[in-house]
Design an enzyme around this catalytic site. Structure first.
Site, PDB file in Angstrom:
ATOM      1  N   LYS A  33       0.977  -1.154  -0.039  1.00  0.00           N
ATOM      2  CA  LYS A  33       0.190  -0.080   0.050  1.00  0.00           C
ATOM      3  C   LYS A  33       0.599   1.435   0.194  1.00  0.00           C
ATOM      4  CE  LYS A  33      -0.425  -0.221   5.118  1.00  0.00           C
ATOM      5  NZ  LYS A  33      -0.919  -0.427   6.196  1.00  0.00           N
ATOM      6  N   ARG A 117     -10.786  -0.020  14.834  1.00  0.00           N
ATOM      7  CA  ARG A 117     -10.701   0.985  13.812  1.00  0.00           C
ATOM      8  C   ARG A 117     -11.517   0.504  12.630  1.00  0.00           C
ATOM      9  NH1 ARG A 117      -4.793   1.487  10.953  1.00  0.00           N
ATOM     10  NH2 ARG A 117      -5.395  -0.568  10.307  1.00  0.00           N
ATOM     11  N   TYR A 248      14.882  30.632   4.191  1.00  0.00           N
ATOM     12  CA  TYR A 248      13.565  31.365   4.650  1.00  0.00           C
ATOM     13  C   TYR A 248      13.770  31.715   6.272  1.00  0.00           C
ATOM     14  CZ  TYR A 248      10.616  30.522   0.448  1.00  0.00           C
ATOM     15  OH  TYR A 248      10.070  30.436  -0.888  1.00  0.00           O
ATOM     16  N   MET A 293      10.216  24.064  -0.226  1.00  0.00           N
ATOM     17  CA  MET A 293       9.423  23.281  -0.850  1.00  0.00           C
ATOM     18  C   MET A 293      10.389  22.481  -1.741  1.00  0.00           C
ATOM     19  SD  MET A 293       6.202  23.994  -3.245  1.00  0.00           S
ATOM     20  CE  MET A 293       5.446  24.854  -2.240  1.00  0.00           C
TER      21      MET A 293
HETATM   22  C1  LIG Z   1      -0.326  -1.552   6.825  1.00  0.00           C
HETATM   23  C2  LIG Z   1      -0.862  -2.994   7.217  1.00  0.00           C
HETATM   24  C3  LIG Z   1       0.004  -4.026   7.709  1.00  0.00           C
HETATM   25  C4  LIG Z   1       1.364  -4.082   7.496  1.00  0.00           C
HETATM   26  O1  LIG Z   1       2.046  -3.619   8.661  1.00  0.00           O
HETATM   27  P1  LIG Z   1       3.593  -3.619   8.941  1.00  0.00           P
HETATM   28  O2  LIG Z   1       3.483  -3.086  10.465  1.00  0.00           O
HETATM   29  O3  LIG Z   1       4.091  -2.491   7.888  1.00  0.00           O
HETATM   30  O4  LIG Z   1       4.003  -4.785   8.745  1.00  0.00           O
HETATM   31  C5  LIG Z   1      -0.727  -5.280   7.991  1.00  0.00           C
HETATM   32  N1  LIG Z   1      -2.011  -5.352   7.950  1.00  0.00           N
HETATM   33  C6  LIG Z   1      -3.047  -4.252   7.842  1.00  0.00           C
HETATM   34  C7  LIG Z   1      -4.212  -4.215   8.048  1.00  0.00           C
HETATM   35  C8  LIG Z   1      -2.301  -3.019   7.499  1.00  0.00           C
HETATM   36  O5  LIG Z   1      -2.990  -1.975   7.290  1.00  0.00           O
END
Ligand SMILES: *Cc1c(COP(=O)(O)O)cnc(C)c1O
Length: 338
Positions: A33, A117, A248, A293
């Site tokens: 991701k 969550r 800056y 930036m």
């Molecule tokens: C991001 C995520 C992971 C991976 O977590 P790491 O700590 O990077 O290994 C695993 N499961 C879910 C649901 C996640 O959102």
């Protein structure tokens, strides 16, 4: 242009360590991701395939489509698809969302075992199975996520117990509702290494594969190596007199005559601005003045500098986690596999 290099040997070294814990490559589900934690989605997917990783996890449908050709199995964590797919599985995060999934979609059910969550409540399990059946979806797996796997506390244990109960009940419900054998998983990187005898169907591993994991000493695993290094190129340089100020707000004042080089990596590219006036590169080049930036200035005369080769070092200075340092890196920065 600033440049990212990706070290394939280090990535494979990390996957070797992970595979020791999962016992087989087939149980590694590489989390890709957020542009593979800033490393580059296609670059990491290609290397993972070369290593023999067959499973991947992403956040959105669009990412899943882009890497479909590299894997046998892809889990989308948080988007409802428009149509079913052969390889892509989609997560049910909420009881009310079940009615929105297209008929015959392959799905996995996320259960909230304590993080509060995403996922359905443990008491909603039977209702979820009934709704999934009614919607005509193909339930393949049930999973959860730990809220404190990376901390030494009792939380890990009660959440593990909760998921044990979920697994038992889900197995019974799968029979009752006529679903096939379910896939179960609960481990991210930290959780995987707390298992002395891993026995789930896969582990969703992100940060460990990228080599930037930080765990308390008692539960840490040695040998991980960061995959990503970031280099910046000099745009210009100038000689400063003692008393001249840089950038800056003029927040850095030269203590003596010196040369300052200005490089093409700023907060717009992913350099956390909080590091301003407070960072030294691995080769001890001192950052001076505010990060702007597209620019940052260092006390040096180099044409190119290594900004970092371990995101944890930047994270320490920025008082954040390696995940944020890495995912801040913009996708347009050139990536090169070495
Ligand atoms: C991001 C995520 C992971 C991976 O977590 P790491 O700590 O990077 O290994 C695993 N499961 C879910 C649901 C996640 O959102």
């Amino acid at each position: 242009m600033a440049k990212i290099t990706l070290n394939k040997n280090n990535f494979f070294n990390n996957l070797d360590i992970i595979a020791r814990f999962t016992k087989t490559k087939d149980k590694i589900a590489l989390v890709l991701k957020d542009n593979a934690y800033g490393h580059g989605l296609l670059e990491m997917a290609g290397m993972a395939q070369e290593y023999g990783v067959k499973k991947a996890v992403v956040q959105h449908c669009e990412e899943a489509k882009r890497i479909e050709r590299f894997f046998d199995y892809i889990l989308v964590l948080a988007e409802i698809p428009h149509a079913k797919s052969e390889k892509i599985r989609y997560t049910i995060n909420d009881l009310h969302s079940i009615a929105k999934f297209p008929h015959a979609t392959l799905v996995e059910l996320k259960v909230d075992t304590g993080m509060h969550r995403n996922g359905i409540a443990m008491r909603e399990l039977k209702e979820a199975f009934a709704k999934i059946k009614e919607q005509g979806l193909v339930l393949e797996g049930v999973f959860t996520h730990h809220r404190s796997a990376d901390e030494l506390s009792s939380e890990w244990f009660w959440q593990t117990d909760n998921f044990k109960k979920v697994k038992q009940e889900a197995k019974e419900l799968a029979e009752e509702f006529g679903f096939g054998k379910l896939r179960f998983h609960s481990s991210n990187s930290a959780a995987l290494f707390r298992n002395t005898d891993f026995s789930e169907d896969m582990a969703r591993v992100g940060i460990a594969a990228y080599g930037c994991m930080e765990l308390p000493h008692a539960i840490s695993v040695e040998g991980f190596k960061p995959v990503l290094s970031l280099y910046a190129q000099k745009i210009s340089s100038r000689k400063l007199k003692k008393g001249d100020c840089v950038g800056y707000g003029g927040t850095y004042e030269a203590h003596q005559d010196c040369v300052v080089g200005n490089f093409d990596f700023g907060y717009g590219d992913g350099f956390l601005r909080i590091c301003s006036n407070n960072y030294k590169t691995p080769h001890a080049r001192q950052l001076v003045g505010r990060i702007s930036m597209d620019n940052s200035s260092f006390l040096c005369e180099d044409e190119e500098i290594l900004i970092f080769d371990d995101a944890l070092q930047v994270a320490k200075v920025a008082q954040t986690i390696s995940y944020e340092v890495l995912t801040s890196l913009k996708p347009y920065i050139k990536r090169e596999i070495i």
